[in-house]
Design a protein around this motif. Structure first.
Motif, short mmCIF file in Angstrom:
data_model
loop_
_atom_site.label_atom_id
_atom_site.label_comp_id
_atom_site.label_asym_id
_atom_site.label_seq_id
_atom_site.Cartn_x
_atom_site.Cartn_y
_atom_site.Cartn_z
N LEU A 233 1.18 -1.49 -0.22
CA LEU A 233 -0.26 0.04 -0.15
C LEU A 233 1.09 1.34 0.21
O LEU A 233 1.55 1.15 0.53
CB LEU A 233 -1.11 0.03 1.10
N LYS A 234 1.28 1.78 -0.99
CA LYS A 234 1.93 3.37 -1.42
C LYS A 234 1.16 4.29 -0.81
O LYS A 234 0.23 5.01 -1.82
CB LYS A 234 2.68 2.79 -2.31
N THR A 235 1.71 5.02 -0.51
CA THR A 235 0.99 6.80 0.35
C THR A 235 1.15 7.45 -0.87
O THR A 235 1.67 7.40 -1.99
CB THR A 235 1.94 7.11 1.80
N LYS A 298 12.78 -11.05 3.87
CA LYS A 298 13.23 -10.81 2.65
C LYS A 298 11.85 -10.58 2.03
O LYS A 298 10.79 -10.13 1.97
CB LYS A 298 13.45 -12.46 1.57
N VAL A 299 12.02 -9.35 0.81
CA VAL A 299 11.89 -9.02 -0.34
C VAL A 299 11.45 -9.49 -1.76
O VAL A 299 12.67 -9.93 -1.94
CB VAL A 299 11.64 -7.21 -0.11
N TRP A 300 10.88 -9.71 -2.83
CA TRP A 300 10.67 -9.59 -3.66
C TRP A 300 11.17 -8.30 -4.97
O TRP A 300 10.75 -7.60 -4.62
CB TRP A 300 9.34 -10.33 -4.21
N PRO A 301 11.99 -8.92 -5.17
CA PRO A 301 12.81 -7.90 -6.09
C PRO A 301 11.61 -6.73 -7.08
O PRO A 301 11.22 -8.32 -7.78
CB PRO A 301 14.25 -8.80 -6.77
N GLN A 302 11.68 -6.03 -7.21
CA GLN A 302 10.27 -5.33 -8.14
C GLN A 302 10.98 -5.67 -9.26
O GLN A 302 9.32 -5.40 -10.28
CB GLN A 302 10.25 -4.02 -7.53
N SER A 303 12.10 -5.38 -9.85
CA SER A 303 12.47 -5.57 -11.32
C SER A 303 11.60 -6.89 -12.11
O SER A 303 11.24 -7.10 -13.10
CB SER A 303 13.76 -5.53 -11.14
N ASP A 448 21.94 -4.25 -0.90
CA ASP A 448 21.10 -3.75 -1.81
C ASP A 448 21.02 -2.76 -1.47
O ASP A 448 20.55 -1.65 -1.63
CB ASP A 448 19.70 -5.02 -1.98
N LEU A 449 20.54 -2.54 -0.65
CA LEU A 449 19.29 -1.15 0.00
C LEU A 449 20.42 -0.06 0.22
O LEU A 449 19.86 0.43 -0.13
CB LEU A 449 18.49 -1.87 1.50
N TYR A 450 21.50 -0.67 1.06
CA TYR A 450 21.60 0.08 0.89
C TYR A 450 23.16 0.63 -0.23
O TYR A 450 23.50 2.44 -0.08
CB TYR A 450 23.83 -0.52 2.08
N LYS A 456 21.63 6.18 -3.85
CA LYS A 456 20.60 7.87 -4.60
C LYS A 456 19.63 8.35 -3.71
O LYS A 456 19.07 9.55 -4.21
CB LYS A 456 19.52 6.96 -5.68
N GLN A 457 19.44 8.29 -2.71
CA GLN A 457 19.06 9.60 -2.09
C GLN A 457 19.63 10.59 -1.03
O GLN A 457 20.84 10.20 -0.18
CB GLN A 457 18.15 8.74 -0.71
N ASP A 458 20.35 11.96 -1.65
CA ASP A 458 20.93 12.69 -0.82
C ASP A 458 21.25 12.33 0.51
O ASP A 458 20.60 12.64 1.45
CB ASP A 458 20.51 13.80 -1.22
P1 NDP Z 1 14.08 -1.65 -6.32
O1 NDP Z 1 14.81 -0.28 -6.75
O2 NDP Z 1 12.48 -1.95 -7.12
O3 NDP Z 1 12.98 -0.85 -4.79
C1 NDP Z 1 12.85 0.06 -4.18
C2 NDP Z 1 12.23 0.03 -3.08
O4 NDP Z 1 13.23 0.74 -1.66
C3 NDP Z 1 11.37 1.16 -2.70
O5 NDP Z 1 9.99 0.22 -2.83
C4 NDP Z 1 11.02 1.95 -2.25
O6 NDP Z 1 9.70 3.18 -1.44
C5 NDP Z 1 12.40 1.88 -0.81
N1 NDP Z 1 12.93 2.07 -0.32
C6 NDP Z 1 13.72 3.51 -0.28
N2 NDP Z 1 14.14 4.13 0.78
C7 NDP Z 1 13.58 2.76 1.04
C8 NDP Z 1 14.25 3.06 2.67
N3 NDP Z 1 14.28 4.06 3.22
N4 NDP Z 1 13.97 2.32 3.38
C9 NDP Z 1 12.97 1.26 3.14
N5 NDP Z 1 12.97 0.81 2.14
C10 NDP Z 1 13.12 1.52 0.90
O7 NDP Z 1 15.08 -2.75 -5.75
P2 NDP Z 1 14.28 -4.20 -5.34
O8 NDP Z 1 12.89 -4.56 -5.07
O9 NDP Z 1 15.56 -4.70 -5.99
O10 NDP Z 1 15.29 -3.80 -3.79
C11 NDP Z 1 15.90 -3.18 -3.12
C12 NDP Z 1 16.29 -3.15 -1.86
O11 NDP Z 1 14.88 -2.54 -1.75
C13 NDP Z 1 15.74 -4.52 -1.49
O12 NDP Z 1 16.70 -4.93 -0.80
C14 NDP Z 1 14.32 -3.80 0.31
O13 NDP Z 1 16.06 -3.19 1.21
C15 NDP Z 1 14.45 -2.28 -0.30
N6 NDP Z 1 12.66 -2.31 -0.66
C16 NDP Z 1 11.97 -3.59 -0.97
C17 NDP Z 1 11.04 -3.53 -1.76
C18 NDP Z 1 10.45 -4.54 -2.58
O14 NDP Z 1 9.19 -4.78 -2.78
N7 NDP Z 1 11.55 -4.89 -3.24
C19 NDP Z 1 9.75 -3.05 -0.82
C20 NDP Z 1 10.75 -2.11 0.14
C21 NDP Z 1 11.68 -2.00 -0.09
P3 NDP Z 1 9.42 3.90 -2.49
O15 NDP Z 1 8.69 3.09 -3.82
O16 NDP Z 1 7.97 3.38 -1.94
O17 NDP Z 1 10.01 4.78 -2.45
#
Ligand code: NDP
Length: 515
Positions: A233-235, A298-303, A448-450, A456-458
């Motif tokens: 659910l995305k705000t 774990k999350v499911w990679p969105q790509s 990956d998150l880091y 990409k976030q300042d």
């Molecule tokens: P994507 O680039 O497709 O997705 C990145 C996701 O990161 C977006 O959903 C974004 O949410 C979210 N995000 C941005 N900043 C933060 C933060 N500070 N903390 C948590 N989430 C954040 O990449 P991937 O699907 O390959 O995932 C890469 C990493 O992103 C994962 O390892 C996980 O840590 C994180 N992530 C992934 C999600 C997923 O469903 N795949 C969901 C949330 C986090 P938004 O678009 O709303 O800005």
């Protein structure tokens, strides 16, 4: 307050409505509510003064047990509207027509704090929604983070204890917090920790955060074709967060800022909305994942598993009474509807038991009879579910309390696939320790998150290091601080170094050695 047997209210010749006359709880009109019956003017009180006893005794019983986690929360009613057809994925009636609306109740919460704690703490946020559907009440009991600290429910009580108060000092305890989380068997939490200590760890308001199922669910269409599903659910208000320093200041100035923000925005017609998406995965695809599809860390990679839009959640109606409609709201992932089923995710399986059990403890076994919890958009008929404390719905009257041939009942009103038969499980019953995997698989998504998202976030990588450092600097034990650095160095070496440098700087002002 009316009861089911009450006659309609009436007005007397002086314009006084009989349901506005103040009474004791047995309906006896009170003439002088602020006078007590005494022997003489200044003598002791009389035990016969029922108005006084009624008043004092009920006051003593106003509080019910607060939820253990998620005690502190806010809620609002609204609706879910279908915007896209997903009947190929899910046969639930709530999705059957584009434009269809289902009434909802959402409760947001923090996790570790007590009922009166501050809104702006670093903590995951609960995001629970009850859908009053024509097929029964459905609860999506989600969080504002897509992953969690554990993937085995046997660890839940110990983990929550470490995030609450020390049993001796009754203080929050940084050494206990990190002692649990840095043990090798518990480092599976590292992904959630990187999210918790990132900017998203302190949402500015409940309107400015996302919700995630986190768990994998199993949904099927009416033909019995099924998928694993995750819900997002995305705000629509945009993600907004406080820095640690802003949050600490606001916690002192206005600890209820998120509650106030939600109430006042809805009150002035600024109804917040969320766009609801699903990710879907076939059983075949799940077998090719480098991790288990049932792993809540774990999350499911969105790509690979793109977000598919489904509908909108809109919160447009404040509760009229917080206790009746939010404190007494009972959410449980076991409340589901046809075609939406739990997967074998062990934490979800544990929650199927624990949430409804918590509601039975907090509210009693007839909690589903409390108006906010009634499946009022559907029908509730089960004369086996009978009696118990506070039974107020007529208790099925003279219906037999067993299934009699003379009773007109049906067990199944519609034919639908029995989803449990779609996966086949076998093997010996074993004690399975699902600890941190060999190698770095449990660190990959944190990395990956880091490296891919926060870069990409300042300034976001720097703030992650800072937020971890100012928390871990509270550890009395320098060895514990070193354990924290060592764990985050496995996410990224530079992250570990930045944390160590900042802890060392704080230590030097506290007479503690550098790391
Ligand atoms: P994507 O680039 O497709 O997705 C990145 C996701 O990161 C977006 O959903 C974004 O949410 C979210 N995000 C941005 N900043 C933060 C933060 N500070 N903390 C948590 N989430 C954040 O990449 P991937 O699907 O390959 O995932 C890469 C990493 O992103 C994962 O390892 C996980 O840590 C994180 N992530 C992934 C999600 C997923 O469903 N795949 C969901 C949330 C986090 P938004 O678009 O709303 O800005």
């Amino acid at each position: 307050m009316s009861c089911p047997y009450a006659k309609p209210s009436q007005m007397d010749a002086n314009g006084v409505r009989d349901d506005r006359v103040v009474t004791t709880s047995n309906g006896f009109p009170i003439n002088e509510p602020f006078a007590t019956q005494r022997v003489g003017e200044h003598g002791p009180l009389l035990l016969q003064d029922n108005a006084l006893l009624d008043n004092l005794a009920h006051f003593n019983r106003e509080r019910i047990p607060e939820r253990n986690p998620h005690a502190h929360g806010s809620g609002a009613f609204g609706y879910f509207e279908v915007t896209h057809d997903i009947t190929d994925i899910c046969g639930s009636a709530m999705f059957d027509t584009i434009g269809k609306r289902t009434k909802t109740l959402t409760r947001f919460s923090t996790v570790g704090g007590e009922k009166g704690s501050a809104d702006t703490v670093r903590d995951p946020r609960g995001f629970a929604t009850k859908f009053y559907t024509e097929e029964g009440n459905l609860d999506w009991v989600y969080n504002a983070t897509p992953v969690f600290f554990i993937r085995d429910p046997s660890k839940f009580p110990a983990f929550i204890h470490t995030q609450k108060r020390n049993p001796q000092t009754n203080l929050k305890d940084a050494d206990v917090f990190w002692d649990y989380l840095t043990q090798p068997a518990n480092q599976v939490a590292v992904h959630q920790l990187c999210i918790l200590f990132s900017d998203r760890g302190i949402p500015q308001t409940y309107r400015n955060m996302n919700g995630y199922s986190g768990h994998t669910y199993k949904w099927s269409n009416k033909n019995g074709d099924w998928h694993y599903v995750q819900v997002h659910l995305k705000t629509d208000q945009g993600v907004k967060n406080y820095t640690a320093e802003e949050a600490a200041q606001i916690a002192g100035q206005n600890p209820d800022i998120c509650h106030q923000d939600l109430f006042e925005n809805i009150e002035k017609g600024n109804a917040p909305t969320w766009t609801v998406y699903i990710q879907t995965m076939t059983e075949e695809e799940s077998k090719k994942l480098p991790f288990s599809v049932f792993d809540l860390t774990k999350v499911w990679p969105q790509s690979q598993f793109p977000l598919r839009p489904v509908g909108k959640l809109c919160l447009n109606e404040n509760p009229q009474n917080f206790f009746a409609q939010v404190e007494q709201a009972a959410f449980a992932p076991s409340n589901t509807v046809p075609y939406q089923e739990a997967s074998a995710d062990p934490v979800l399986q544990g929650r199927l038991f624990a949430y409804a059990d918590a509601q039975r403890y907090r509210l009693g076994p007839n909690y589903h009879q409390i108006p906010v919890n009634c499946p009022y958009a559907s029908k509730f008929f089960n004369p086996m579910i009978r009696d118990g404390p506070m039974n107020v719905n007529g208790n099925f009257g003279s219906e037999p309390n067993y299934f009699s041939d003379k009773t007109n009942y049906q067990f199944v009103q519609q034919s639908r696939p029995i989803q449990q038969h779609q996966e086949v499980w076998n093997g010996p019953a074993v004690p399975y320790h699902w600890v941190t995997e060999a190698g770095d698989i449990d660190f990959v998504q944190a990395t990956d998150l880091y490296r891919k998202v926060l870069s990409k976030q300042d300034g976001a990588q720097g703030r992650l290091a800072h937020n971890i450092a100012i928390h871990a600097a509270n550890c009395k034990s320098v060895d514990m601080q070193k354990r924290v650095v060592s764990m985050f160095s496995r996410v990224d070496e530079q992250l570990g170094k930045n944390i160590a440098d900042e802890i060392s700087a704080i230590n030097s002002t506290n007479g503690k050695p550098k790391l």
